[in-house]
Design a protein around this motif. Structure first.
Motif, PDB file in Angstrom:
ATOM      1  N   HIS A 154       1.159   5.168   1.100  1.00  0.00           N
ATOM      2  CA  HIS A 154       0.592   6.117   2.057  1.00  0.00           C
ATOM      3  C   HIS A 154       1.110   7.521   1.732  1.00  0.00           C
ATOM      4  O   HIS A 154       2.316   7.750   1.707  1.00  0.00           O
ATOM      5  CB  HIS A 154       0.964   5.759   3.497  1.00  0.00           C
ATOM      6  N   ARG A 191       0.856  -1.191   0.000  1.00  0.00           N
ATOM      7  CA  ARG A 191       0.000   0.000   0.000  1.00  0.00           C
ATOM      8  C   ARG A 191       0.888   1.235   0.000  1.00  0.00           C
ATOM      9  O   ARG A 191       1.952   1.252   0.610  1.00  0.00           O
ATOM     10  CB  ARG A 191      -0.901   0.044   1.232  1.00  0.00           C
ATOM     11  N   THR A 243      -4.555   6.506   1.493  1.00  0.00           N
ATOM     12  CA  THR A 243      -3.924   5.244   1.121  1.00  0.00           C
ATOM     13  C   THR A 243      -4.252   4.944  -0.332  1.00  0.00           C
ATOM     14  O   THR A 243      -5.386   5.128  -0.770  1.00  0.00           O
ATOM     15  CB  THR A 243      -4.422   4.111   2.033  1.00  0.00           C
TER      16      THR A 243
END
Length: 94
Positions: free
Chosen positions: A5, A3, A58
């Motif tokens: 961020h 992911r 995100t």
């Protein structure tokens, strides 16, 4: 799944003189990739000369940013396109 961020909307700009003698500007935003092991790796997301700033949140990397290199190696495009991940809807209480 890794992911991405984005933690702030600050844009970092660098100016230099191009080969043609004209001033050039590079706009970048900082982000971090979380590979799932608890450690984040910071990197720069190129915004291009007029690219929009990514809001805090995100993200995933868009599939079209991946390609195979000359020798079959996985490569990312120069300007990584981020796709927001929708936050889960809050559970309704009874």
């Amino acid at each position: 799944m890794p992911r991405i961020h984005v933690k702030d909307t600050k844009v970092h700009e660098r100016t230099f003189t191009g080969k043609d003698g004209k001033p050039q500007i590079i706009r970048e935003q900082r982000a971090a990739v979380d590979t799932g092991d608890g450690y984040e790796l910071p990197f720069r997301v190129g915004l291009g000369p007029v690219g929009a700033v990514h809001p805090v949140g995100t993200y995933d990397i868009a599939p079209e940013c991946f390609s195979l290199g000359k020798y079959g190696d996985l490569e990312l495009s120069r300007y990584v396109k981020l796709v927001p991940i929708a936050a889960p809807a809050p559970a309704l209480s009874k």
